[in-house]
Design a protein around this motif. Structure first.
Motif, mmCIF file in Angstrom:
data_model
loop_
_atom_site.group_PDB
_atom_site.id
_atom_site.type_symbol
_atom_site.label_atom_id
_atom_site.label_comp_id
_atom_site.label_asym_id
_atom_site.label_seq_id
_atom_site.Cartn_x
_atom_site.Cartn_y
_atom_site.Cartn_z
ATOM 1 N N SER A 360 0.892 -1.198 0.096
ATOM 2 C CA SER A 360 0.080 -0.136 0.063
ATOM 3 C C SER A 360 0.968 1.172 0.040
ATOM 4 N N ILE A 361 0.456 2.306 -0.929
ATOM 5 C CA ILE A 361 1.261 3.449 -0.936
ATOM 6 C C ILE A 361 0.423 4.439 0.097
ATOM 7 N N LYS A 369 2.274 9.993 -5.227
ATOM 8 C CA LYS A 369 2.006 8.370 -5.207
ATOM 9 C C LYS A 369 1.114 7.791 -6.282
ATOM 10 N N LEU A 373 2.616 4.818 -8.479
ATOM 11 C CA LEU A 373 2.024 3.585 -9.182
ATOM 12 C C LEU A 373 2.090 3.364 -10.639
ATOM 13 N N VAL A 408 -0.220 -3.656 -5.858
ATOM 14 C CA VAL A 408 0.302 -2.286 -5.184
ATOM 15 C C VAL A 408 -1.044 -1.438 -5.404
ATOM 16 N N ASP A 410 -2.914 2.236 -4.204
ATOM 17 C CA ASP A 410 -2.900 3.551 -4.176
ATOM 18 C C ASP A 410 -3.935 4.169 -3.079
ATOM 19 N N LEU A 440 4.505 1.597 1.662
ATOM 20 C CA LEU A 440 5.415 2.630 0.922
ATOM 21 C C LEU A 440 5.188 3.941 1.334
ATOM 22 N N HIS A 441 5.767 4.680 2.423
ATOM 23 C CA HIS A 441 5.583 5.905 2.560
ATOM 24 C C HIS A 441 6.183 6.910 1.646
ATOM 25 N N VAL A 442 5.619 7.478 0.772
ATOM 26 C CA VAL A 442 6.070 8.496 -0.119
ATOM 27 C C VAL A 442 6.134 9.790 0.352
ATOM 28 N N ARG A 471 7.268 -0.457 7.151
ATOM 29 C CA ARG A 471 7.172 0.713 6.379
ATOM 30 C C ARG A 471 8.488 0.749 5.560
ATOM 31 N N ASN A 476 10.491 10.863 -2.950
ATOM 32 C CA ASN A 476 10.199 10.908 -4.348
ATOM 33 C C ASN A 476 10.474 12.533 -4.726
#
Length: 527
Positions: A360-361, A369, A373, A408, A410, A440-442, A471, A476
């Motif tokens: 999970s983003i 995010k 993806l 994955v 979003d 995924l902590h963006v 995590r 980015n």
């Protein structure tokens, strides 16, 4: 007094001023008259020896004019100049003019004191106070003066480039936080306003010792806001703080502007972005929960009584019917969300049976995010450089070089002070994060408030009890900062710098994700 007429070119006639002064001297109270541009007396108010309290002037609509088309002329028992309260009334009510006729000891008119609102000017002055003159010596053609003032205010308004369907707004922050924190929060509010279709023309910041219980702003600062709104032709006031129902109503009634707060703005953006059935249901539920306390009235104790013993009488009022319908609608939407939650639970169970890991983003809104993806999975989910560009959850399949697969997902973006109504309404969506094998902590490394955004997301994850889920922090937009700076921050936070627009930079990220999932599988994770 209502039958008396004032020449259109005069502030007040000598006869009316003499009558008011004599009567005011006799009763020991101030007397005020409201006069329209045709010279007709619209209202007469009797005050005390220090002030008069004006009635509701909302019936005198502003229309296309900047000013209200009403002037107030009142008596001052000690022949004193205009008070600060007079100037506040001038600004808040957008009067054409405010004038005071001094009362002499013999009850005759003394000096005339007057002031009017100014158009935008380099000095930043809000109004002009005239020099006091004996009433008979006041030589001014008021009709021509007001016509010229209206034209000058309209002409002096700055030419702003406003996109189609955008409306003008002033952003307001009233807080005890530091000035830097307020400016940073207002910058984010400006992005939210732009995402909602509002063009922010100005900002107002106040750090009072104590918040005004009714207007939040102090009267002086509120007067400044109204003057700015008049000078810029603004229709909206957007507060960075959440307003109570009473505060929002009081400010709107006093300023005659559309007043919204941060939560209402975010809810409006969500309602624009929701496209799926689940998203629309969740947003509507959040909006109804927000609006229910703002349906003001006399209570709901008799909301179900509509006749019969104990119920004879007027029955339900319109307000009570609206409240009951809102509650019924909230109950209906909550049941629908429960059904959606069960459907998602079945989907998750099928994924678990097939041993497909879920990634999970998560992250702050506009961190990239959806773009990430798309880059990882080759999909075409909507991605745009604005806050909350996408709202609906999207899931895509990711295939690793070793032929391993993962799903994955979003999710909706986070933001500081995320409204509680949204957190409750989106519980079914956020619950899916508990079943993720990896988050995924963006984060947007190019943002000036990068660390604050990371901290805000971590606090929200902790509130949702998601801090136990493994995590991986992804920095980015690394292409927008210095490479050395990105490397230092990545080392400091134990993160991976990437640019979702540069596929080559994603290779280390994909390898790290695959390695994390392999370790989880080895440790006995169901995936």
């Amino acid at each position: 007094m209502y039958r008396r007429r004032v020449p259109e070119d005069a502030i007040v006639s000598w006869e009316l001023a003499r009558f008011c002064a004599g009567l005011s001297r006799e009763i020991g109270r101030q007397i005020a008259v409201l006069i329209n541009r045709r010279g007709t007396v619209e209202d007469v108010i009797v005050g005390n020896d220090r002030e008069v309290v004006l009635p509701d002037l909302s019936g005198y609509r502003l229309g296309r004019r900047s000013l209200r088309g009403i002037r107030m002329v009142h008596t001052h028992l000690r022949n004193e100049p205009l008070s600060q309260d007079d100037l506040t009334d001038l600004a808040l009510l957008r009067l054409d003019l405010i004038a005071a006729v001094g009362v002499l000891d013999d009850g005759t008119p003394g000096h005339l004191y007057a002031a009017h609102i100014l158009p935008p000017n380099p000095a930043g002055k809000s109004y002009e106070i005239w020099k006091p003159v004996p009433l008979p010596d006041c030589q001014i053609d008021l009709a021509k003066f007001l016509e010229a003032l209206d034209e000058e205010i309209a002409r002096a308004r700055p030419a702003h480039h406003v996109a189609k369907n955008q409306e003008l707004a002033i952003l307001v922050s009233v807080s005890k936080h530091s000035h830097a924190d307020q400016e940073e929060s207002l910058a984010e509010l400006k992005d939210l306003a732009d995402s909602a279709g509002l063009s922010a023309l100005d900002t107002v910041i106040q750090r009072p010792q104590s918040l005004h219980p009714k207007y939040l702003l102090g009267s002086g600062k509120l007067k400044e806001v109204v003057i700015k709104a008049l000078q810029h032709g603004v229709e909206y006031l957007v507060f960075d703080q959440d307003l109570s129902p009473a505060q929002a109503t009081a400010i709107a009634e006093l300023t005659e502007l559309k007043v919204i707060d941060r939560t209402q703005l975010i809810l409006d953006i969500f309602s624009r972005r929701a496209h799926s059935r689940a998203g629309k249901i969740q947003v509507e539920l959040a909006q109804l929960r927000y609006r229910l306390p703002r349906l003001t009235g006399h209570g709901t104790a008799l909301s179900r009584l509509a006749g019969g013993i104990g119920g004879r009488g007027p029955g339900e009022t319109k307000l009570e019917v609206d409240r009951r319908r809102v509650r019924d609608r909230i109950g209906h939407l909550e049941r629908q969300i429960d059904v959606l939650a069960k459907d998602r639970e079945q989907q998750r169970a099928r994924r678990l049976r097939r041993h497909v890991p879920v990634i999970s983003i998560v992250g702050y809104t506009n961190a990239g995010k959806s773009t990430l993806l798309n880059a990882l999975t080759g999909s075409r989910v909507l991605a745009a450089d604005r806050l909350f560009a996408t709202l609906d959850t999207a899931s895509r399949r990711l295939r690793f070089p070793t032929e391993q697969e993962a799903i994955v997902t979003d999710t909706v973006g986070f933001i500081r002070n995320l409204p509680g109504e949204l957190m409750g309404a989106f519980r079914a969506t956020l619950e899916e994060l508990h079943d993720a094998d990896l988050l995924l902590h963006v984060a947007d490394i190019s943002s000036s408030s990068f660390e604050r955004q990371v901290g805000a997301v971590e606090r929200i994850l902790a509130d949702l009890q998601l801090d136990r889920v493994p995590r991986l922090l992804v920095l980015n937009k690394a292409d927008q900062v210095n490479r050395a700076q990105a490397s230092v921050l990545a080392t400091r936070f134990g993160a991976i710098p990437v640019s979702a627009l540069e596929p080559a930079s994603l290779v280390p990220l994909v390898a790290a994700i695959e390695a994390r999932l392999s370790r989880l599988t080895t440790a006995g994770n169901p995936c």
